[in-house]
Design a protein around this motif. Structure first.
Motif, PDB file in Angstrom:
ATOM      1  N   ARG A  19      36.948 -77.934   1.337  1.00 21.57           N
ATOM      2  CA  ARG A  19      38.241 -78.706   1.395  1.00 21.57           C
ATOM      3  C   ARG A  19      38.302 -79.765   0.322  1.00 21.57           C
ATOM      4  N   GLY A  20      37.381 -79.912  -0.664  1.00 20.93           N
ATOM      5  CA  GLY A  20      37.406 -80.625  -1.648  1.00 20.93           C
ATOM      6  C   GLY A  20      37.102 -82.123  -1.301  1.00 20.93           C
ATOM      7  N   HIS A  21      36.253 -82.358  -0.219  1.00 22.56           N
ATOM      8  CA  HIS A  21      36.044 -83.690  -0.028  1.00 22.56           C
ATOM      9  C   HIS A  21      34.869 -84.179  -0.660  1.00 22.56           C
ATOM     10  N   SER A  22      34.571 -85.437  -0.559  1.00 23.60           N
ATOM     11  CA  SER A  22      33.505 -86.285  -1.265  1.00 23.60           C
ATOM     12  C   SER A  22      32.096 -86.090  -0.380  1.00 23.60           C
ATOM     13  N   PRO A  23      31.110 -86.442  -1.232  1.00 24.02           N
ATOM     14  CA  PRO A  23      29.721 -85.900  -0.422  1.00 24.02           C
ATOM     15  C   PRO A  23      29.118 -86.629   0.355  1.00 24.02           C
ATOM     16  N   GLU A  24      29.555 -87.957   0.701  1.00 27.50           N
ATOM     17  CA  GLU A  24      28.908 -88.888   1.704  1.00 27.50           C
ATOM     18  C   GLU A  24      29.963 -89.738   2.549  1.00 27.50           C
ATOM     19  N   VAL A  25      29.569 -90.117   3.869  1.00 24.74           N
ATOM     20  CA  VAL A  25      30.377 -90.795   4.505  1.00 24.74           C
ATOM     21  C   VAL A  25      30.025 -92.350   4.064  1.00 24.74           C
ATOM     22  N   TRP A  26      30.893 -93.155   3.587  1.00 28.16           N
ATOM     23  CA  TRP A  26      30.786 -94.536   3.126  1.00 28.16           C
ATOM     24  C   TRP A  26      31.137 -95.527   4.230  1.00 28.16           C
ATOM     25  N   ASP A  27      30.516 -96.292   4.648  1.00 22.84           N
ATOM     26  CA  ASP A  27      30.863 -97.154   5.878  1.00 22.84           C
ATOM     27  C   ASP A  27      32.261 -97.802   5.747  1.00 22.84           C
ATOM     28  N   ARG A  28      32.253 -98.620   4.562  1.00 21.14           N
ATOM     29  CA  ARG A  28      33.615 -99.270   4.485  1.00 21.14           C
ATOM     30  C   ARG A  28      34.843 -98.368   4.344  1.00 21.14           C
ATOM     31  N   ALA A  29      34.855 -97.347   3.891  1.00 18.65           N
ATOM     32  CA  ALA A  29      35.925 -96.279   4.019  1.00 18.65           C
ATOM     33  C   ALA A  29      36.429 -95.840   5.272  1.00 18.65           C
TER      34      ALA A  29
END
Length: 394
Positions: A225-235
């Motif tokens: 789906r073209g998503h980024s690789p990590e779950v960043w807490d503030r996002a």
């Protein structure tokens, strides 16, 4: 003969400078104001329209409504007057055709001031921001690009920046605009669909990656789906705050309310479960718990406390066993014990907020943990103000 008097005066002085409000929300607001943060100006005195200022103004508005202390309202108004001309033109590094969602976070303050004062310049400024959305670039599915220079990219951050303003403007001036309500709902839906972790993904908490590239052309875009690789807490924190805030604005009769509510019901218990079991707070990179160089981060943690407590308080999320409120309380206890540092002038220093997190580079773990951590970063301090307001409602 003067020594006892000097001792008394010294004691009075010490008592004054170390005195602090019983309310952490008041203390946070007063500390920010004492440092002239969020006042529509840079440290050098230049006008700036900043999403951080909009976040603080949201908290100051809620605090004013709770306390009736006019200081908070006046600070909001003076800050906006620094970035809006007498004829209602927003300035301070804002150019509509840059097509950046971030400045729109100040838009709800324009609308609030217009409602309170009826000064037409605030409505005119809000109209300019609303006109940006008419031509703002979108993906083929309809997601607003985070910025013009980030081709075909949707970021979680942008939902908080753009959609709260979009929703408030619609309810204030176009309450029957079904197309607008549908569009607002679509922004939340598309972001959720395109960034949600699959169950089989590495380190999956069932949460949301930082963003996605619909065109799959950037270096970090996943094949699916073209998503980024990590779950960043503030996002994720921005997105969670957007969910609970927009549900207060969008009409319950609109189908979008139920759609957004279901997203919140899905994510809230997963956010709770992603907290560190001992401290109760959240890692900077949630998908890499315990990894060397990862750390507990204060802005995302505060955003989660605010969002979880507000979701329960307004009845959006069921907490029959009390586990969500309990988790938020546990996190808040860690926050106040570790990241609130009293100073000699009666304010406090706010600790452990990462300065930035972007998707303009690799978007990987090493990128996030390499970013500077700041003291008194307004993104975190304003989130702590919001979290404190919710804690103090309990």
């Amino acid at each position: 003969m003067l020594r006892p008097l000097l001792i008394i005066l010294f004691a009075i002085q010490i008592g004054f400078v170390t005195a602090r409000p019983q309310s952490y929300a008041v203390w946070a607001a007063d500390s920010a104001i004492a440092r002239k943060q969020g006042n529509g100006l840079t440290a050098q005195g230049a006008a700036i329209i900043s999403y951080e200022h909009g976040e603080l103004q949201w908290g100051l508005r809620l605090l004013f409504e709770r306390t009736g202390n006019r200081t908070y309202f006046d600070y909001i108004q003076s800050g906006v007057d620094n970035v809006v001309t007498a004829d209602g033109t927003p300035h301070g590094s804002y150019t509509l055709t840059d097509y950046v969602l971030d400045p729109l976070r100040v838009g709800p303050t324009f609308l609030y001031l217009y409602k309170q004062t009826k000064q037409t310049k605030y409505k005119a400024a809000a109209d300019v921001f609303r006109s940006q959305l008419n031509s703002h670039p979108r993906t083929a599915e309809g997601q607003f690009w985070h910025k013009l220079r980030y081709f075909n990219q949707g970021w979680l951050d942008g939902i908080y920046m753009g959609e709260i303003f979009y929703a408030q403007y619609t309810t204030d001036f176009q309450s029957n605009n079904a197309t607008a309500w549908s569009d607002i709902t679509r922004q939340f839906q598309l972001m959720f669909k395109n960034t949600l972790q699959n169950e089989t993904a590495p380190n999956s908490f069932g949460l949301l990656y930082h963003g996605y590239d619909f065109s799959h052309t950037t270096v970090w875009a996943s094949p699916d789906r073209g998503h980024s690789p990590e779950v960043w807490d503030r996002a994720l924190g921005w997105y969670m705050m957007a969910l609970v805030d927009v549900l207060e604005i969008i009409p319950t009769s609109d189908p979008g309310h139920a759609t957004i509510l279901n997203i919140l019901k899905t994510l809230a218990p997963r956010v709770r479960d992603a907290a560190h079991p001992t401290t109760g707070v959240w890692w900077l990179v949630i998908t890499q718990p315990g990894r060397a160089r990862n750390y507990f981060e204060s802005s995302g943690t505060s955003m989660f406390i605010y969002s979880l407590l507000k979701a329960v308080r307004l009845g959006y999320v069921n907490d029959s066993d009390g586990s969500i409120v309990s988790a938020a309380r546990k996190a808040y206890d860690y926050v106040t014990a570790n990241w609130v540092k009293p100073t000699s002038d009666g304010t406090f220093d706010w600790q452990n907020t990462v300065v930035v997190g972007s998707l303009d580079q690799a978007g990987d773990f090493n990128y996030y943990v390499s970013q500077a951590v700041d003291v008194n970063d307004l993104k975190g301090l304003a989130a702590f103000l919001l979290a404190s307001l919710e804690i103090e409602r309990l």
